[in-house]
Scaffold this active site. Structure first.
Site, PDB file in Angstrom:
ATOM      1  CD  GLU A 299      20.007  63.110 -16.013  1.00  0.00           C
ATOM      2  OE1 GLU A 299      21.219  62.933 -15.818  1.00  0.00           O
ATOM      3  OE2 GLU A 299      19.495  64.234 -16.151  1.00  0.00           O
TER       4      GLU A 299
ATOM      5  CE  LYS B 143      36.525  67.336 -22.841  1.00  0.00           C
ATOM      6  NZ  LYS B 143      35.572  66.481 -23.617  1.00  0.00           N
TER       7      LYS B 143
ATOM      8  N   GLY C 278      27.512  67.983 -16.869  1.00  0.00           N
ATOM      9  CA  GLY C 278      27.517  66.627 -17.411  1.00  0.00           C
ATOM     10  C   GLY C 278      26.899  65.665 -16.421  1.00  0.00           C
ATOM     11  CB  SER C 279      27.067  62.016 -16.181  1.00  0.00           C
ATOM     12  OG  SER C 279      28.423  61.737 -15.919  1.00  0.00           O
TER      13      SER C 279
ATOM     14  CD  GLN D 271      21.722  59.113 -23.750  1.00  0.00           C
ATOM     15  OE1 GLN D 271      22.815  59.431 -23.313  1.00  0.00           O
ATOM     16  NE2 GLN D 271      20.718  58.719 -22.969  1.00  0.00           N
TER      17      GLN D 271
ATOM     18  CD  GLU E 264      24.180  73.567 -12.402  1.00  0.00           C
ATOM     19  OE1 GLU E 264      23.277  72.696 -12.328  1.00  0.00           O
ATOM     20  OE2 GLU E 264      24.294  74.493 -11.592  1.00  0.00           O
TER      21      GLU E 264
ATOM     22  CB  CYS F  79      20.248  68.331 -16.789  1.00  0.00           C
ATOM     23  SG  CYS F  79      20.547  70.062 -16.968  1.00  0.00           S
TER      24      CYS F  79
ATOM     25  CB  VAL G 276      31.770  62.733 -15.328  1.00  0.00           C
ATOM     26  CG1 VAL G 276      32.965  63.609 -15.664  1.00  0.00           C
ATOM     27  CG2 VAL G 276      31.749  61.516 -16.233  1.00  0.00           C
ATOM     28  N   GLY G 277      30.840  64.184 -12.632  1.00  0.00           N
ATOM     29  CA  GLY G 277      30.880  65.359 -11.762  1.00  0.00           C
ATOM     30  C   GLY G 277      31.426  65.017 -10.374  1.00  0.00           C
TER      31      GLY G 277
HETATM   32  C1  UN1 Z   1      17.065  74.550 -20.306  1.00  0.00           C
HETATM   33  O1  UN1 Z   1      16.258  73.729 -19.898  1.00  0.00           O
HETATM   34  O2  UN1 Z   1      16.697  75.547 -20.933  1.00  0.00           O
HETATM   35  O3  UN1 Z   1      22.273  70.300 -19.568  1.00  0.00           O
HETATM   36  C2  UN1 Z   1      18.514  74.473 -20.057  1.00  0.00           C
HETATM   37  C3  UN1 Z   1      21.147  70.758 -19.420  1.00  0.00           C
HETATM   38  C4  UN1 Z   1      21.016  72.025 -18.639  1.00  0.00           C
HETATM   39  C5  UN1 Z   1      20.480  73.155 -19.439  1.00  0.00           C
HETATM   40  C6  UN1 Z   1      18.998  73.150 -19.558  1.00  0.00           C
HETATM   41  N1  UN1 Z   1      22.295  72.373 -18.089  1.00  0.00           N
HETATM   42  O4  UN1 Z   1      20.190  70.183 -19.901  1.00  0.00           O
END
Ligand code: UN1
Length: 480
Positions: A382, A174, A227-228, A330, A249, A283, A231-232
């Site tokens: 963030e 998804k 994601g955020s 955003q 992540e 991220c 939500v995570g």
């Molecule tokens: C990177 O910095 O090369 O959502 C990857 C993101 C990370 C991936 C970053 N999961 O920004």
């Protein structure tokens, strides 16, 4: 000309959903890439059922067939990297060179996992009871739901789909509702790779509708999500309630330390890259630049000069450093944080204003705050945009303390020529990834990716470590 329509991919067929949404270019909102369908709850169920039905055969399929299919997918992505990178830049807004780089990374990820199919190893041990042998092996988990974010529209689907398939699982992907184009292109490539019907399924739509239903579906064994944090956290609770394996992540508030002994030019370059490239929408981006007193005045001056030279514009235009923000919402969030930073007493040294360009897009000038402290929201939350702040500190010890003073722990960087400080920082930084004289963002595809604290939950992604999440361990005892 009619706008092309893009369907879900379920059980080896392209299937129209309930309705269609436009995929809009954030560099130019008059440019619509196409119409992408929204899956119904019924279709999500069909995708999960198809994956369940395909699993028994796929989970014991030969590793050569799996390796060949993944290699073929990787080769096609690499051969089409310019076209796919252009699509990516057009739908997400990172610059075309960044988009092409990301497409190449996705291709390389598939090729890496083609090799990993052949390398999955186990262990044999003697039993503590004489005459008994023990084998520890890894088996596929089952049907895995993959939920991917908008900021890496092809690399993140690749780094979840490739290991899932390599280790013998079936998947339902998804992708983010904002950027379904790259995921659809990936599904199209997978559909021609020889992978049997039902093994890979694509369902597009909103997180609140399709994502939620995927997480809560009884036919799903595990969820991998990027994601955020909000939500995570919810997904973790839902998975725990149903005893599903989960890998999350989430965000970052990554520190970039600059010490007095740093190479000034190098430090400025990596801070600009960490904070503002990909419009700060990573991220792994750094939004906290922690600078020691001795270099502070020179650093500020050099940062201002470097930032003044940054070109913000249409992601497809040559010579652009920074594309637009990905969406209207955003952009509103980024602008909110710029106001919050000012209200909290930070000095907005430069940027932060909306920019207009020839076409109507979501352009923002990279923003840099000074005079900020760690109790300010702009240093704790963030932002996920081109907004960074400088925190002035006395020395290395203070810099390390500030770097670790965060609920996140994904990536952390230090600019220094001192072996002593670099070594100490690598050991004492509370982050999953540490960078010495390199930007906090931009990582390799063959080594583990992930963080600590509120940034990540569950086993690491990528490289050989991906098997930790995408397989389950079996311990077999045999009486000789
Ligand atoms: C990177 O910095 O090369 O959502 C990857 C993101 C990370 C991936 C970053 N999961 O920004």
């Amino acid at each position: 000309m009619t706008t092309p329509q893009h369907d879900n991919y379920i059980n080896g067929q392209w299937v129209a959903g309930d309705k269609y949404s436009p995929n809009v270019n954030p560099s130019n909102t008059a440019d619509v890439l196409g119409l992408y369908t929204q899956a119904s709850a019924e279709q999500l169920d069909q995708a999960v059922q198809a994956a369940r039905a395909a699993f028994p055969a796929w989970s014991v399929s030969g590793i050569q067939a799996r390796a060949d299919a993944l290699d073929k997918i990787g080769n096609e992505i690499l051969a089409r990297r310019e076209e796919l990178g252009t699509l990516l830049a057009r739908e997400e807004g990172k610059t075309r060179p960044e988009g092409i780089g990301e497409a190449a990374r996705a291709g390389n990820i598939f090729k890496f996992f083609a090799g990993e199919c052949l390398r999955l190893a186990g262990e044999t041990l003697a039993s503590v009871r004489p005459g008994i042998g023990i084998e520890v092996t890894r088996e596929p988990l089952g049907v895995i739901g993959l939920i991917t974010p908008w900021n890496f529209p092809i690399a993140i689907p690749a780094w979840k789909v490739a290991p899932a398939l390599a280790y013998g699982n079936c998947v339902v992907l998804k992708p983010a509702d904002l950027v379904p184009g790259c995921a659809w292109a990936l599904a199209d490539i997978i559909s021609r790779s020889g992978i049997p019907a039902g093994v890979f399924n694509l369902v597009m739509g909103r997180g609140s509708v399709v994502g939620d239903a995927l997480v809560n579906h009884a036919g799903i064994d595990a969820i991998s999500f990027t994601g955020s944090q909000s939500v995570g956290g919810r997904i973790a609770q839902q998975c725990a309630a149903n005893l599903k394996k989960v890998q999350l992540e989430m965000g970052g508030k990554n520190p970039q330390v600059v010490l007095d002994d740093a190479d000034l030019g190098q430090a400025v370059e990596l801070c600009v890259q960490s904070a503002f490239f990909s419009t700060g929408q990573r991220c792994t981006a750094s939004s906290r630049l922690i600078v020691t007193e001795g270099i502070y005045p020179k650093f500020i001056e050099a940062m201002q000069a470097r930032m003044a030279a940054l070109k913000v514009g249409d992601a497809l235009q040559a010579g652009i450093d920074i594309g637009p923000v990905s969406s209207q919402s955003q952009l509103a969030q980024d602008a909110d944080y710029v106001s919050i930073g000012q209200q909290e007493g930070g000095t907005l040294l430069m940027g932060g204003e909306r920019l207009s360009r020839d076409a109507d897009g979501f352009y923002m000038a990279p923003a840099l705050f000074t005079d900020t402290t760690m109790d300010m929201r702009i240093n704790r939350e963030e932002v996920f945009g081109p907004v960074a702040s400088i925190i002035r500190v006395k020395d290395y010890e203070a810099a390390l303390a500030v770097a670790n003073d965060t609920p996140f722990g994904l990536s952390a960087g230090i600019a220094t020529t001192s072996l002593k400080y670099a070594t100490h920082f690598k050991r004492h930084s509370q982050a999953g990834m540490v960078m010495v004289n390199l930007p906090t963002a931009g990582v390799d595809y063959h080594v583990p990716f992930g963080g600590r604290k509120g940034s990540s939950y569950g086993p690491r992604e990528q490289g050989r470590y991906a098997q930790e999440f995408f397989t389950t361990v079996k311990t077999a005892y045999t009486l000789a």
